[in-house]
Design a protein around this motif. Structure first.
Motif, short mmCIF file in Angstrom:
data_model
loop_
_atom_site.label_atom_id
_atom_site.label_comp_id
_atom_site.label_asym_id
_atom_site.label_seq_id
_atom_site.Cartn_x
_atom_site.Cartn_y
_atom_site.Cartn_z
N ASP A 153 1.42 -8.39 -1.64
CA ASP A 153 0.43 -7.77 -2.52
C ASP A 153 0.47 -8.44 -3.88
O ASP A 153 1.41 -8.24 -4.67
CB ASP A 153 0.72 -6.27 -2.64
CG ASP A 153 -0.34 -5.53 -3.41
OD1 ASP A 153 -1.29 -6.18 -3.91
OD2 ASP A 153 -0.25 -4.29 -3.52
N LEU A 154 -0.57 -9.22 -4.21
CA LEU A 154 -0.63 -9.90 -5.51
C LEU A 154 -0.80 -8.92 -6.66
O LEU A 154 -0.46 -9.23 -7.81
CB LEU A 154 -1.78 -10.91 -5.53
CG LEU A 154 -1.61 -12.17 -4.67
CD1 LEU A 154 -2.88 -13.00 -4.70
CD2 LEU A 154 -0.44 -13.00 -5.14
N ASN A 171 0.77 -6.12 -6.93
CA ASN A 171 2.03 -5.42 -7.17
C ASN A 171 2.98 -6.35 -7.92
O ASN A 171 3.45 -7.35 -7.37
CB ASN A 171 2.65 -5.01 -5.83
CG ASN A 171 3.89 -4.14 -5.99
OD1 ASN A 171 4.56 -4.18 -7.02
ND2 ASN A 171 4.20 -3.34 -4.98
N PRO A 172 3.29 -6.05 -9.18
CA PRO A 172 4.14 -6.95 -9.97
C PRO A 172 5.56 -7.06 -9.42
O PRO A 172 6.29 -8.00 -9.79
CB PRO A 172 4.13 -6.32 -11.36
CG PRO A 172 3.80 -4.87 -11.12
CD PRO A 172 2.88 -4.85 -9.94
N ASN A 173 5.94 -6.13 -8.56
CA ASN A 173 7.29 -6.16 -8.00
C ASN A 173 7.36 -6.85 -6.63
O ASN A 173 8.45 -6.95 -6.06
CB ASN A 173 7.83 -4.73 -7.87
CG ASN A 173 7.99 -4.05 -9.21
OD1 ASN A 173 8.47 -4.65 -10.17
ND2 ASN A 173 7.56 -2.79 -9.31
N SER A 174 6.23 -7.32 -6.12
CA SER A 174 6.24 -8.00 -4.82
C SER A 174 6.85 -9.38 -4.98
O SER A 174 6.85 -9.97 -6.07
CB SER A 174 4.83 -8.11 -4.27
OG SER A 174 4.04 -8.98 -5.05
N GLN A 175 7.36 -9.91 -3.88
CA GLN A 175 7.98 -11.23 -3.92
C GLN A 175 6.97 -12.31 -4.27
O GLN A 175 7.28 -13.24 -5.01
CB GLN A 175 8.64 -11.54 -2.57
CG GLN A 175 9.46 -12.82 -2.58
CD GLN A 175 10.20 -13.06 -1.27
OE1 GLN A 175 9.84 -12.48 -0.24
NE2 GLN A 175 11.21 -13.90 -1.30
N VAL A 176 5.74 -12.18 -3.74
CA VAL A 176 4.73 -13.19 -4.05
C VAL A 176 4.41 -13.21 -5.54
O VAL A 176 4.26 -14.28 -6.14
CB VAL A 176 3.45 -12.97 -3.21
CG1 VAL A 176 3.71 -13.30 -1.74
CG2 VAL A 176 2.91 -11.56 -3.35
N SER A 177 4.32 -12.04 -6.16
CA SER A 177 4.03 -11.97 -7.59
C SER A 177 5.17 -12.58 -8.40
O SER A 177 4.94 -13.31 -9.38
CB SER A 177 3.80 -10.52 -8.02
OG SER A 177 2.63 -9.99 -7.44
N ARG A 178 6.39 -12.30 -8.00
CA ARG A 178 7.54 -12.85 -8.73
C ARG A 178 7.63 -14.37 -8.59
O ARG A 178 7.95 -15.07 -9.54
CB ARG A 178 8.84 -12.19 -8.24
CG ARG A 178 8.94 -10.71 -8.57
CD ARG A 178 10.38 -10.22 -8.44
NE ARG A 178 10.91 -10.47 -7.11
CZ ARG A 178 10.85 -9.60 -6.11
NH1 ARG A 178 10.25 -8.43 -6.29
NH2 ARG A 178 11.36 -9.89 -4.92
N LEU A 179 7.33 -14.86 -7.38
CA LEU A 179 7.37 -16.31 -7.18
C LEU A 179 6.32 -17.01 -8.04
O LEU A 179 6.59 -18.06 -8.64
CB LEU A 179 7.12 -16.63 -5.70
CG LEU A 179 8.30 -16.47 -4.75
CD1 LEU A 179 7.82 -16.56 -3.30
CD2 LEU A 179 9.36 -17.52 -5.02
N ILE A 180 5.12 -16.45 -8.09
CA ILE A 180 4.05 -17.04 -8.88
C ILE A 180 4.44 -17.07 -10.36
O ILE A 180 4.20 -18.05 -11.07
CB ILE A 180 2.74 -16.26 -8.68
CG1 ILE A 180 2.24 -16.43 -7.24
CG2 ILE A 180 1.67 -16.74 -9.66
CD1 ILE A 180 1.13 -15.48 -6.87
#
Length: 247
Positions: free
Chosen positions: A195-196, A198-207
């Motif tokens: 989920d982009l 969601n700031p706590n998602s792994q994808v958001s953190r990686l970006i």
């Protein structure tokens, strides 16, 4: 989706898994891996670049579709309603990424498998392997004749995931069946899906942590597929980005 170019080995497992999952014809890969060389002889460098549909926030393919066959779901996935598609190919022209396929084009690989495994009714072919149940509204299943198709992020999987799930991780036994085939099959774990918003998602953190880059971002399509890299990969830069053009 986030693709880590430093981890990607160009093995094309994503291409094969997607082809089997989505009843694709040989050569028509929703999950394509492009190979190219940099440098001059006698020491050119072989590089590769994975390129799925970008499922853009502002998809030009959707804006030009005269029948509204291309549309976005509430959760941001760009799909094609085969019942509405008239095969005009406007979307193929408008897409800057070249990731759409029309059924009646000349086969990319000979012999023509559609002649070997002839389709029933209006279906383009009858693959010896069967993927998900036919779902024309979401562009899932065997592609009918006279329509355009593309990557649907394995919508038949992700749409059944528990609501509010931040990341679809194949290492989680409770979520593995909802993970897109390309992500689940990636041996070096170079692909991530979540989920982009969601700031706590792994994808958001990686970006955020690895300064994710979007392909051809200057077109204004705002892709929802991001590329990250530590710079040491065979494909360290994203082709077509502004920073790459200045280099």
């Amino acid at each position: 989706m986030v693709i880590d170019l430093e981890k990607c080995t160009g093995c094309q497992a994503c291409s094969t898994a997607c082809q089997m999952e989505n009843n694709r014809l040989p050569g028509e890969n929703y999950q394509d891996v492009l190979y190219y060389t940099e440098g001059r002889q006698p020491t050119p460098t072989l590089k590769w670049f994975p390129r799925p549909c970008m499922h853009c926030e502002e998809p030009s393919c959707m804006h030009v579709c005269p029948t509204k066959a291309t549309y976005k779901t509430e959760d941001g996935v760009v799909l094609i309603d085969w019942d509405k598609c008239i095969g005009c190919k406007y979307c193929m022209i408008a897409c800057p990424y070249g990731v759409r396929f029309y059924t009646d084009e000349k086969p990319l690989i000979e012999p023509n498998i559609k002649q070997v495994f002839k389709g029933d009714g209006d279906l383009s072919w009858n693959p010896p392997y069967k993927g998900p149940q036919q779902d024309p509204k979401h562009g899932v299943g065997i592609q009918p004749n006279g329509v355009v198709s593309k990557c649907n992020f394995c919508y038949h999987k992700i749409s059944k995931a528990p609501k509010g799930t931040p990341d679809l991780d194949e290492s989680n036994p409770e979520l593995v069946e909802y993970v897109p085939a390309c992500v689940r099959t990636c041996a070096p774990k170079a692909r991530y899906f979540g989920d982009l918003d969601n700031p706590n998602s792994q994808v958001s953190r990686l970006i955020s942590d690895k300064q994710g880059t979007r392909l051809l971002d200057h077109t204004g399509n705002k892709p929802q597929v991001y590329y990250v890299s530590g710079g040491g990969a065979a494909s360290g830069a994203v082709p077509g980005t502004r920073s790459n053009k200045k280099a």
